[in-house]
Design a protein around this motif. Sequence first.
Motif, PDB file in Angstrom:
ATOM      1  N   MET A   1       0.848  -1.202   0.000  1.00 44.28           N
ATOM      2  CA  MET A   1       0.000   0.000   0.000  1.00 44.28           C
ATOM      3  C   MET A   1       0.881   1.249   0.000  1.00 44.28           C
ATOM      4  SD  MET A   1      -3.152  -0.990  -0.047  1.00 44.28           S
ATOM      5  CE  MET A   1      -4.051   0.457   0.510  1.00 44.28           C
ATOM      6  N   PRO A   2       0.442   2.296  -0.729  1.00 45.72           N
ATOM      7  CA  PRO A   2       1.228   3.527  -0.728  1.00 45.72           C
ATOM      8  C   PRO A   2       1.139   4.261   0.600  1.00 45.72           C
ATOM      9  CG  PRO A   2      -0.822   3.828  -1.939  1.00 45.72           C
ATOM     10  CD  PRO A   2      -0.727   2.377  -1.615  1.00 45.72           C
ATOM     11  N   SER A   3       2.140   5.041   0.896  1.00 44.43           N
ATOM     12  CA  SER A   3       2.130   5.860   2.101  1.00 44.43           C
ATOM     13  C   SER A   3       1.063   6.940   1.954  1.00 44.43           C
ATOM     14  CB  SER A   3       3.508   6.494   2.304  1.00 44.43           C
ATOM     15  OG  SER A   3       3.484   7.377   3.389  1.00 44.43           O
ATOM     16  N   THR A   4       0.038   6.905   2.804  1.00 37.98           N
ATOM     17  CA  THR A   4      -1.111   7.795   2.662  1.00 37.98           C
ATOM     18  C   THR A   4      -0.758   9.257   2.879  1.00 37.98           C
ATOM     19  OG1 THR A   4      -1.674   7.371   4.985  1.00 37.98           O
ATOM     20  CG2 THR A   4      -2.771   6.021   3.305  1.00 37.98           C
ATOM     21  N   ASN A   5       0.333   9.533   3.607  1.00 36.76           N
ATOM     22  CA  ASN A   5       0.674  10.930   3.848  1.00 36.76           C
ATOM     23  C   ASN A   5       1.505  11.542   2.724  1.00 36.76           C
ATOM     24  OD1 ASN A   5       2.943   9.414   4.451  1.00 36.76           O
ATOM     25  ND2 ASN A   5       3.672  10.861   6.011  1.00 36.76           N
ATOM     26  N   ARG A   6       1.909  10.733   1.742  1.00 34.03           N
ATOM     27  CA  ARG A   6       2.710  11.249   0.643  1.00 34.03           C
ATOM     28  C   ARG A   6       2.008  11.125  -0.713  1.00 34.03           C
ATOM     29  NH1 ARG A   6       9.039  10.509   1.383  1.00 34.03           N
ATOM     30  NH2 ARG A   6       8.882  12.734   0.910  1.00 34.03           N
ATOM     31  N   PHE A   7       0.976  10.302  -0.798  1.00 31.58           N
ATOM     32  CA  PHE A   7       0.237  10.101  -2.034  1.00 31.58           C
ATOM     33  C   PHE A   7      -1.234  10.426  -1.827  1.00 31.58           C
ATOM     34  CE2 PHE A   7       3.898   7.352  -2.606  1.00 31.58           C
ATOM     35  CZ  PHE A   7       4.180   7.439  -3.963  1.00 31.58           C
ATOM     36  N   HIS A   8      -1.904  10.765  -2.900  1.00 25.30           N
ATOM     37  CA  HIS A   8      -3.363  10.814  -2.871  1.00 25.30           C
ATOM     38  C   HIS A   8      -3.886  10.212  -4.174  1.00 25.30           C
ATOM     39  CE1 HIS A   8      -3.099  15.322  -4.335  1.00 25.30           C
ATOM     40  NE2 HIS A   8      -2.323  14.529  -5.022  1.00 25.30           N
ATOM     41  N   THR A   9      -5.153   9.781  -4.152  1.00 20.94           N
ATOM     42  CA  THR A   9      -5.725   9.023  -5.263  1.00 20.94           C
ATOM     43  C   THR A   9      -6.844   9.794  -5.938  1.00 20.94           C
ATOM     44  OG1 THR A   9      -5.153   6.918  -4.223  1.00 20.94           O
ATOM     45  CG2 THR A   9      -6.877   6.863  -5.900  1.00 20.94           C
ATOM     46  N   PHE A  10      -6.825   9.768  -7.271  1.00 23.43           N
ATOM     47  CA  PHE A  10      -7.850  10.434  -8.079  1.00 23.43           C
ATOM     48  C   PHE A  10      -8.506   9.415  -9.014  1.00 23.43           C
ATOM     49  CE2 PHE A  10      -4.840  13.718  -7.001  1.00 23.43           C
ATOM     50  CZ  PHE A  10      -5.589  14.873  -6.824  1.00 23.43           C
ATOM     51  N   THR A  11      -9.766   9.650  -9.308  1.00 25.91           N
ATOM     52  CA  THR A  11     -10.446   8.927 -10.374  1.00 25.91           C
ATOM     53  C   THR A  11     -10.580   9.883 -11.550  1.00 25.91           C
ATOM     54  OG1 THR A  11     -11.682   7.520  -8.859  1.00 25.91           O
ATOM     55  CG2 THR A  11     -12.535   7.723 -11.105  1.00 25.91           C
ATOM     56  N   VAL A  12      -9.965   9.523 -12.667  1.00 24.44           N
ATOM     57  CA  VAL A  12      -9.964  10.367 -13.859  1.00 24.44           C
ATOM     58  C   VAL A  12     -10.902   9.752 -14.888  1.00 24.44           C
ATOM     59  CG1 VAL A  12      -8.520  11.441 -15.636  1.00 24.44           C
ATOM     60  CG2 VAL A  12      -7.577  10.986 -13.364  1.00 24.44           C
ATOM     61  N   VAL A  13     -11.750  10.586 -15.486  1.00 21.11           N
ATOM     62  CA  VAL A  13     -12.778  10.087 -16.397  1.00 21.11           C
ATOM     63  C   VAL A  13     -12.507  10.564 -17.821  1.00 21.11           C
ATOM     64  CG1 VAL A  13     -15.253  10.014 -16.910  1.00 21.11           C
ATOM     65  CG2 VAL A  13     -14.463  10.124 -14.528  1.00 21.11           C
ATOM     66  N   ASP A  14     -12.571   9.626 -18.760  1.00 26.13           N
ATOM     67  CA  ASP A  14     -12.585   9.972 -20.177  1.00 26.13           C
ATOM     68  C   ASP A  14     -14.049  10.175 -20.546  1.00 26.13           C
ATOM     69  OD1 ASP A  14     -12.569  10.153 -22.916  1.00 26.13           O
ATOM     70  OD2 ASP A  14     -11.541   8.252 -23.278  1.00 26.13           O
ATOM     71  N   TYR A  15     -14.475  11.428 -20.661  1.00 25.43           N
ATOM     72  CA  TYR A  15     -15.893  11.719 -20.852  1.00 25.43           C
ATOM     73  C   TYR A  15     -16.406  11.313 -22.229  1.00 25.43           C
ATOM     74  CZ  TYR A  15     -15.820  14.118 -16.395  1.00 25.43           C
ATOM     75  OH  TYR A  15     -15.716  14.392 -15.057  1.00 25.43           O
ATOM     76  N   ARG A  16     -15.502  11.037 -23.163  1.00 29.20           N
ATOM     77  CA  ARG A  16     -15.942  10.576 -24.482  1.00 29.20           C
ATOM     78  C   ARG A  16     -16.410   9.129 -24.428  1.00 29.20           C
ATOM     79  NH1 ARG A  16     -10.445  12.021 -27.437  1.00 29.20           N
ATOM     80  NH2 ARG A  16      -9.812  11.041 -25.482  1.00 29.20           N
ATOM     81  N   THR A  17     -15.779   8.326 -23.575  1.00 26.18           N
ATOM     82  CA  THR A  17     -16.116   6.901 -23.500  1.00 26.18           C
ATOM     83  C   THR A  17     -16.764   6.515 -22.184  1.00 26.18           C
ATOM     84  OG1 THR A  17     -13.955   6.317 -22.581  1.00 26.18           O
ATOM     85  CG2 THR A  17     -14.155   6.381 -24.989  1.00 26.18           C
ATOM     86  N   GLY A  18     -16.598   7.360 -21.160  1.00 26.82           N
ATOM     87  CA  GLY A  18     -17.109   7.019 -19.838  1.00 26.82           C
ATOM     88  C   GLY A  18     -16.142   6.170 -19.025  1.00 26.82           C
ATOM     89  N   ASN A  19     -15.007   5.798 -19.615  1.00 22.38           N
ATOM     90  CA  ASN A  19     -14.029   4.978 -18.897  1.00 22.38           C
ATOM     91  C   ASN A  19     -13.411   5.757 -17.744  1.00 22.38           C
ATOM     92  OD1 ASN A  19     -14.411   2.841 -20.662  1.00 22.38           O
ATOM     93  ND2 ASN A  19     -12.716   3.431 -22.005  1.00 22.38           N
TER      94      ASN A  19
END
Length: 381
Positions: free
Chosen positions: A1-19
């Motif tokens: 698992m990544p170190s939570t105090n040094r990384f953060h997580t994003f969900t990135v969306v391709d709005y053309r495909t919905g992926n």
Amino acid sequence: MPSTNRFHTFTVVDYRTGNKYTYTVPKRYTNLKFISGGSQGTVVSADDVVEKRKVAIKKMHQPFYNTMSAKRAHREFVLLSSIKHPNIIETFSVFTPQETKENFTDVYLVMEFMQMNLHQAIETFRLDHKTLSFFIYQILCAVNHLHREGIIHRDLKPSNIVVDAKCNLKVLDFGLARLISSAGDRMTTYVVTRYYRAPEVVLGLQYSEKADVWSIGCIFAEIINQQVLFPGKNSVNQWFEIIKTLGTPSEEFMAQLPESIQKQVRGLPVEAGHSIEELLPDRNFLAHSECERAHLTASDARRLSSKMLTYDPNERYSVKQALQDPYVRMWFKDEETNAPLSNTRYNWDAAEAESSLTKLNTLIFDEIKQFESNHDVFGGL
């Protein structure tokens, strides 16, 4: 698992495909937005709050799916992070959020941000002669540097070339690169994007760095015509597209082919092909931008193109010869064409040898951790 105090997580969306794609990145990177996605990875833009600049972050797709994808991932990030040239994309950082080899799955590359790739530029703009010659000169400079490093790119195409608002151009994606000294191996059918394969590659012959020159010639014609020059539907049809367009090769070229391939090629209908004037017609150039004194004319462009799109690689321009062609000669600068060579640190013998997926995983993980230890990946955050 990544170190939570040094990384953060994003969900990135391709709005053309919905992926949707998950990115776990150091906290210095914020405001992630989807740029592009392909079989080898996904690219997003992000703000680097430490350096106060926009960057592009590539997350490699399934780099450990099999040994081939693992080799490609390793080659990609080591070469990109170590080759330095003004016309080769600069890599600022390489990292993984995983801390141990046992749970290592993700490879990220942080690169300079460019506004669009050349494919998008071709779809959007018609280029005047000055810009067109400048683009081709910059591609030639980048590939010349690779050839001087002893490397064939092997996957030159508009989507692997990026440009910015000032018409600066950079070549990227070295996942299919090879040493020139090992290029006698036959190409397999799944490498080198079909439209840009040189005849010797299409026919399964030995090849040299001249294969890159053919690809540049294809890109050159595509910029002018705003459409692919040889749009083969599959690997077999690609040869038909080439001979239909350029005509059946000469007897001199045929005589050089191995007997089995020669028989196959001779068995096809003879094609007259089209002249270079028909392939790159005047109407596809911006006539008002011509300058005979600077050799920026349709005739000059056609001459350069024809020298790159030559069946026989022995008669085809080398990159060095193309850089001396009058159509691009006005841009010539010694510091760009003869830039200092890089310390690539890529061990071709070790990396290209037959290895298990576990060994490749360890090799890549150790390379990334070595980079992290020598660079400020987190920017103090």
